[in-house]
Scaffold this active site. Structure first.
Site, PDB file in Angstrom:
ATOM      1  CD  GLN A  35      -2.550  -1.225   2.650  1.00 51.95           C
ATOM      2  OE1 GLN A  35      -3.646  -0.672   2.795  1.00 51.95           O
ATOM      3  NE2 GLN A  35      -1.959  -1.890   3.630  1.00 51.95           N
ATOM      4  CG  ASN A  36       4.052   1.151   2.417  1.00 51.23           C
ATOM      5  OD1 ASN A  36       2.976   1.424   2.956  1.00 51.23           O
ATOM      6  ND2 ASN A  36       4.953   0.364   2.974  1.00 51.23           N
TER       7      ASN A  36
ATOM      8  CG  HIS B  71      -2.771   2.607  -2.003  1.00 53.54           C
ATOM      9  ND1 HIS B  71      -2.758   2.618  -0.629  1.00 53.54           N
ATOM     10  CD2 HIS B  71      -3.847   1.862  -2.364  1.00 53.54           C
ATOM     11  CE1 HIS B  71      -3.810   1.906  -0.177  1.00 53.54           C
ATOM     12  NE2 HIS B  71      -4.469   1.433  -1.213  1.00 53.54           N
TER      13      HIS B  71
ATOM     14  CB  CYS C 256       0.079  16.053 -23.284  1.00 59.98           C
ATOM     15  SG  CYS C 256       1.545  15.827 -22.266  1.00 59.98           S
TER      16      CYS C 256
ATOM     17  CB  CYS D 120       3.406  18.529 -18.530  1.00 55.47           C
ATOM     18  SG  CYS D 120       3.717  17.611 -20.034  1.00 55.47           S
TER      19      CYS D 120
ATOM     20  N   GLY E  61       2.638  -4.747   8.900  1.00 52.46           N
ATOM     21  CA  GLY E  61       2.708  -3.287   9.071  1.00 52.46           C
ATOM     22  C   GLY E  61       1.550  -2.520   8.478  1.00 52.46           C
ATOM     23  CB  THR E  62      -1.255  -2.792   6.799  1.00 48.80           C
ATOM     24  OG1 THR E  62      -2.468  -2.128   6.407  1.00 48.80           O
ATOM     25  CG2 THR E  62      -1.490  -4.295   6.790  1.00 48.80           C
ATOM     26  CB  SER E  63      -4.371   0.022  10.504  1.00 48.38           C
ATOM     27  OG  SER E  63      -4.664   0.778   9.320  1.00 48.38           O
TER      28      SER E  63
HETATM   29  N1  APR Z   1       6.404  -2.689  13.252  1.00 49.30           N
HETATM   30  C1  APR Z   1       5.182  -3.250  13.081  1.00 49.30           C
HETATM   31  N2  APR Z   1       4.057  -2.530  12.857  1.00 49.30           N
HETATM   32  C2  APR Z   1       4.203  -1.193  12.817  1.00 49.30           C
HETATM   33  C3  APR Z   1       5.446  -0.545  12.968  1.00 49.30           C
HETATM   34  C4  APR Z   1       6.570  -1.360  13.190  1.00 49.30           C
HETATM   35  N3  APR Z   1       7.787  -0.826  13.353  1.00 49.30           N
HETATM   36  N4  APR Z   1       5.226   0.810  12.869  1.00 49.30           N
HETATM   37  C5  APR Z   1       3.901   0.970  12.678  1.00 49.30           C
HETATM   38  N5  APR Z   1       3.291  -0.225  12.651  1.00 49.30           N
HETATM   39  C6  APR Z   1       1.871  -0.515  12.439  1.00 49.30           C
HETATM   40  C7  APR Z   1       0.940   0.422  13.174  1.00 49.30           C
HETATM   41  O1  APR Z   1       0.662  -0.065  14.470  1.00 49.30           O
HETATM   42  C8  APR Z   1      -0.289   0.390  12.265  1.00 49.30           C
HETATM   43  O2  APR Z   1      -1.206  -0.615  12.699  1.00 49.30           O
HETATM   44  O3  APR Z   1       1.617  -0.334  11.077  1.00 49.30           O
HETATM   45  C9  APR Z   1       0.250  -0.005  10.900  1.00 49.30           C
HETATM   46  C10 APR Z   1       0.174   1.121   9.892  1.00 49.30           C
HETATM   47  O4  APR Z   1      -1.194   1.409   9.693  1.00 49.30           O
HETATM   48  P1  APR Z   1      -1.592   2.754   8.941  1.00 49.30           P
HETATM   49  O5  APR Z   1      -0.871   3.888   9.534  1.00 49.30           O
HETATM   50  O6  APR Z   1      -3.079   2.783   8.875  1.00 49.30           O
HETATM   51  O7  APR Z   1      -0.991   2.563   7.472  1.00 49.30           O
HETATM   52  P2  APR Z   1      -1.550   1.612   6.333  1.00 49.30           P
HETATM   53  O8  APR Z   1      -2.301   0.455   6.894  1.00 49.30           O
HETATM   54  O9  APR Z   1      -0.422   1.307   5.434  1.00 49.30           O
HETATM   55  O10 APR Z   1      -2.591   2.613   5.593  1.00 49.30           O
HETATM   56  C11 APR Z   1      -3.204   2.151   4.413  1.00 49.30           C
HETATM   57  O11 APR Z   1      -4.202   4.326   4.173  1.00 49.30           O
HETATM   58  O12 APR Z   1      -3.882   6.606   4.330  1.00 49.30           O
HETATM   59  C12 APR Z   1      -3.990   5.558   3.461  1.00 49.30           C
HETATM   60  O13 APR Z   1      -3.112   5.379   1.294  1.00 49.30           O
HETATM   61  C13 APR Z   1      -2.745   5.393   2.650  1.00 49.30           C
HETATM   62  O14 APR Z   1      -1.643   3.366   1.939  1.00 49.30           O
HETATM   63  C14 APR Z   1      -2.218   4.036   3.049  1.00 49.30           C
HETATM   64  C15 APR Z   1      -3.461   3.326   3.519  1.00 49.30           C
END
Ligand code: APR
Length: 320
Positions: A120-121, A138, A149, A170, A254-256
């Site tokens: 997602q990064n 994303h 263009c 551009c 590493g994502t919520s």
């Molecule tokens: N190790 C493990 N987990 C981690 C660490 C770490 N060092 N640092 C942060 N986290 C966890 C946090 O606890 C959180 O649950 O990573 C998760 C990041 O969640 P978000 O901040 O919601 O990011 P993400 O899930 O990637 O967001 C998805 O939302 O804003 C949009 O487009 C944006 O791609 C992004 C999308």
């Protein structure tokens, strides 16, 4: 009783990690679904943590946004692009190096067991770590496209604009605009020189009426990232459709898991496929089979150690 509970928790914990090690050892087609948590150790804040980007934007309050997430909302971006461009340098991937997590994903690929990394990064650190089979769901800063263009250029082309917090323009449109301005100037001078030498058809010379178009020729060249309110590239659905029948292990790092449709990958793959969740904080809205809660870099390094896998060193020569 508390000693027994602690003992059971410890047992669960050991079993949980051991189960993850065993699943990774037997896996042949791993999908890694990654988010901002794998880049925080590189110095890029995530979005929703207490120290994340949204909390920072909220605290700073300097961007005139109704809510922090509007920084990535396509309507706000279209109406007031200067807000995003005054901020983008903070997340631009020019000076970050991949984390152990990025290198761990590459090590799966080097071992031939990475089916795909759905990230997602937008920081392109997976590619910097040499990962080939990565889908930037994303989008990313690696390319930029002109709104007028449609010319697509490498992200480096607009880097000077991003780093100086200006709206990127551009180059193709700018060149066309300069040629048009010169041609109109030439026509004007020819007209002056030709005055009185017989009648000239109005349409040939009457270019003043369209001079206003010139100002739109300085079109914006926008980084190819997906804003809220925009659809993902169709490649996401196409690849997931293919991968869902091959995948034998899903690792979420590493994502919520708060943002669809990427978060829905968990429900798009067969229930028989085990899911390992590696994150600093637990999630309640989904139930992965194995949850390893803690720092992702430490956890993947521990798993690699248990498996006898070496992570590519930070300075490894990336895929050519
Ligand atoms: N190790 C493990 N987990 C981690 C660490 C770490 N060092 N640092 C942060 N986290 C966890 C946090 O606890 C959180 O649950 O990573 C998760 C990041 O969640 P978000 O901040 O919601 O990011 P993400 O899930 O990637 O967001 C998805 O939302 O804003 C949009 O487009 C944006 O791609 C992004 C999308």
């Amino acid at each position: 009783l508390s000693r027994m509970l602690r003992h059971r928790q410890k047992l669960l914990h050991i079993n949980t990690v051991q189960d993850a090690v065993n699943l990774l050892r037997d896996a042949k087609k791993v999908i890694v679904l990654s988010g901002a948590g794998i880049s925080t150790s590189c110095g890029i804040p995530d979005f929703r943590s207490a120290s994340g980007l949204y909390a920072q934007l909220q605290a700073e309050g300097k961007y005139d946004l109704d809510e922090p997430q509007d920084m990535f909302d396509i309507r706000v971006f279209r109406e007031r692009p200067e807000i995003f461009y005054s901020f983008a340098k903070q997340i631009y991937p020019s000076n970050f190096t991949p984390s152990p997590c990025h290198r761990w994903i590459r090590s799966l690929e080097d071992r031939g067991i990475l089916l795909r990394n759905y990230t997602q990064n937008i920081d392109t650190l997976e590619s910097s770590a040499g990962v080939k089979r990565v889908l930037q769901c994303h989008g990313s800063f690696s390319t930029a496209s002109c709104l007028r263009c449609k010319t697509r250029v490498p992200g480096k082309t607009i880097e000077p604009y991003i780093m100086s917090q200006q709206i990127p323009f551009c180059g193709t449109c700018r060149q066309a605009r300069d040629v048009e301005i010169a041609a109109r100037q030439e026509r004007k001078e020819a007209k002056k020189r030709g005055k009185g030498k017989g009648k000239v058809k109005a349409t040939e010379w009457d270019d003043d009426s369209d001079s206003s178009e010139i100002s739109e020729w300085g079109a914006e060249s926008r980084p190819d990232i997906v804003f809220f309110g925009q659809a993902l590239d169709s490649e996401f659905d196409e690849l997931l459709f293919l991968d869902r029948d091959e995948v034998d292990l899903l690792v979420i790092i590493g994502t919520s898991l708060k943002v669809a449709p990427v978060a829905e990958v968990l429900t798009h793959i067969p229930h028989s496929v085990p899911q390992i969740f590696i994150n600093l904080t637990p999630v309640n809205h989904v139930k992965p089979d194995i949850c390893l809660i803690g720092d992702a870099d430490s956890i993947v390094t521990y798993l690699s150690h248990q498996l006898g896998w070496d992570l590519p060193p930070p300075t490894a020569v990336l895929h050519s």
